[in-house]
Design a protein around this motif. Sequence first.
Motif, PDB file in Angstrom:
ATOM      1  N   ASP A 196       0.844  -1.194   0.000  1.00 22.55           N
ATOM      2  CA  ASP A 196       0.000   0.000   0.000  1.00 22.55           C
ATOM      3  C   ASP A 196       0.880   1.246   0.000  1.00 22.55           C
ATOM      4  O   ASP A 196       1.843   1.331   0.757  1.00 22.55           O
ATOM      5  CB  ASP A 196      -0.895  -0.022   1.236  1.00 22.55           C
ATOM      6  CG  ASP A 196      -1.979   1.038   1.177  1.00 22.55           C
ATOM      7  OD1 ASP A 196      -1.628   2.232   1.153  1.00 22.55           O
ATOM      8  OD2 ASP A 196      -3.163   0.679   1.177  1.00 22.55           O
ATOM      9  N   ASN A 197       0.510   2.212  -0.822  1.00 25.31           N
ATOM     10  CA  ASN A 197       1.338   3.413  -0.911  1.00 25.31           C
ATOM     11  C   ASN A 197       1.195   4.339   0.289  1.00 25.31           C
ATOM     12  O   ASN A 197       1.808   5.405   0.340  1.00 25.31           O
ATOM     13  CB  ASN A 197       1.043   4.191  -2.193  1.00 25.31           C
ATOM     14  CG  ASN A 197      -0.408   4.665  -2.256  1.00 25.31           C
ATOM     15  OD1 ASN A 197      -1.168   4.536  -1.301  1.00 25.31           O
ATOM     16  ND2 ASN A 197      -0.788   5.203  -3.402  1.00 25.31           N
ATOM     17  N   GLY A 198       0.384   3.917   1.269  1.00 24.28           N
ATOM     18  CA  GLY A 198       0.249   4.716   2.486  1.00 24.28           C
ATOM     19  C   GLY A 198       1.119   4.234   3.623  1.00 24.28           C
ATOM     20  O   GLY A 198       1.036   4.777   4.734  1.00 24.28           O
ATOM     21  N   THR A 199       1.963   3.227   3.378  1.00 21.63           N
ATOM     22  CA  THR A 199       2.805   2.722   4.468  1.00 21.63           C
ATOM     23  C   THR A 199       4.252   3.145   4.240  1.00 21.63           C
ATOM     24  O   THR A 199       4.579   4.314   4.339  1.00 21.63           O
ATOM     25  CB  THR A 199       2.676   1.193   4.603  1.00 21.63           C
ATOM     26  OG1 THR A 199       2.990   0.565   3.342  1.00 21.63           O
ATOM     27  CG2 THR A 199       1.255   0.802   4.977  1.00 21.63           C
ATOM     28  N   ILE A 200       5.132   2.220   3.884  1.00 23.91           N
ATOM     29  CA  ILE A 200       6.559   2.545   3.816  1.00 23.91           C
ATOM     30  C   ILE A 200       6.884   3.530   2.699  1.00 23.91           C
ATOM     31  O   ILE A 200       7.931   4.181   2.739  1.00 23.91           O
ATOM     32  CB  ILE A 200       7.422   1.274   3.677  1.00 23.91           C
ATOM     33  CG1 ILE A 200       7.059   0.495   2.407  1.00 23.91           C
ATOM     34  CG2 ILE A 200       7.260   0.388   4.898  1.00 23.91           C
ATOM     35  CD1 ILE A 200       7.999  -0.681   2.146  1.00 23.91           C
ATOM     36  N   ALA A 201       6.002   3.653   1.711  1.00 26.08           N
ATOM     37  CA  ALA A 201       6.253   4.620   0.630  1.00 26.08           C
ATOM     38  C   ALA A 201       6.241   6.052   1.150  1.00 26.08           C
ATOM     39  O   ALA A 201       6.791   6.951   0.517  1.00 26.08           O
ATOM     40  CB  ALA A 201       5.207   4.452  -0.473  1.00 26.08           C
ATOM     41  N   GLN A 202       5.602   6.273   2.307  1.00 30.51           N
ATOM     42  CA  GLN A 202       5.494   7.613   2.870  1.00 30.51           C
ATOM     43  C   GLN A 202       6.539   7.882   3.953  1.00 30.51           C
ATOM     44  O   GLN A 202       6.543   8.970   4.529  1.00 30.51           O
ATOM     45  CB  GLN A 202       4.094   7.792   3.485  1.00 30.51           C
ATOM     46  CG  GLN A 202       2.944   7.545   2.529  1.00 30.51           C
ATOM     47  CD  GLN A 202       2.879   8.586   1.437  1.00 30.51           C
ATOM     48  OE1 GLN A 202       3.189   9.746   1.672  1.00 30.51           O
ATOM     49  NE2 GLN A 202       2.509   8.160   0.233  1.00 30.51           N
TER      50      GLN A 202
END
Length: 268
Positions: A196-202
């Motif tokens: 999910d782009n709301g976890t480690i990507a942020q």
Amino acid sequence: MSLPLPPAVRRYLDHPFWQAVGILIIAFIAVEWVVPLLPGSAIVPKSVVLQYMVTVLVGVLIYVSDNEERWRRFKEPIHAVLVEPRLRLVRTGALAGVTALVGLIAYGQVKTTVAAPPNLRSIHPAPPPEITFRGRSITLTGLENPLRQHADSLPAYVADGKQVYYRNCLPCHGDHLDGLGHFASGFNPLPANFQDNGTIAQLTESFVFWRIAKGGPGLPREGTPWNSAMPKWEDFLTEREIWSVILFLYDQTGWKPRTWEKAGSGHD
């Protein structure tokens, strides 16, 4: 040698009605107080206690009613309380007790409760500027993954991180790093979905290091209430193993970690 029981006590013990009452009392004591004391047991929820007691009651009623003589004797005390003049006081007390019990249950269902409003939870709480890892102080502010400084060894570090992940993280976070591992359904909330782009990507890698190292017990106040089952991995993994598994997470998902702004790079 056991002492003989008095005739009055023996009469009660041999009577089906008092046998049924005794079984119900013993069953309630067992499930409410004895079972939680057993090794590895926990407090039994009230809904389970109710289901158990209903099952015991049905079993008792089947037992006392499968024989005409036993069923007749079982009904004798109930009939006596309902109709005999000498038991008028008992009858009145039972009626008052049942009425009071129903009233208390109804009151408990409808009464309003006063409670403090829940705290707003931050999904990604601000990390502390500094943490202690196995007795050594680590400054998180401005910290980058030290393994990235060795570009030639990155593939080896990623391979090491893959082994760490599959030995320790797979059951919860899953083979696809999507938070759907074998044990995931047993947790609330579900394990983090790294795809999910709301976890480690942020996040910065230092943030991920902090969360892995300190786990659920290391959440600050603004990150609660949050029943995270994440353990403190610093108790099981070395600093290098945690950094290597972080490399693997980003390599496998294709995300790029956020980086710290360099001094003087801001816009006026």
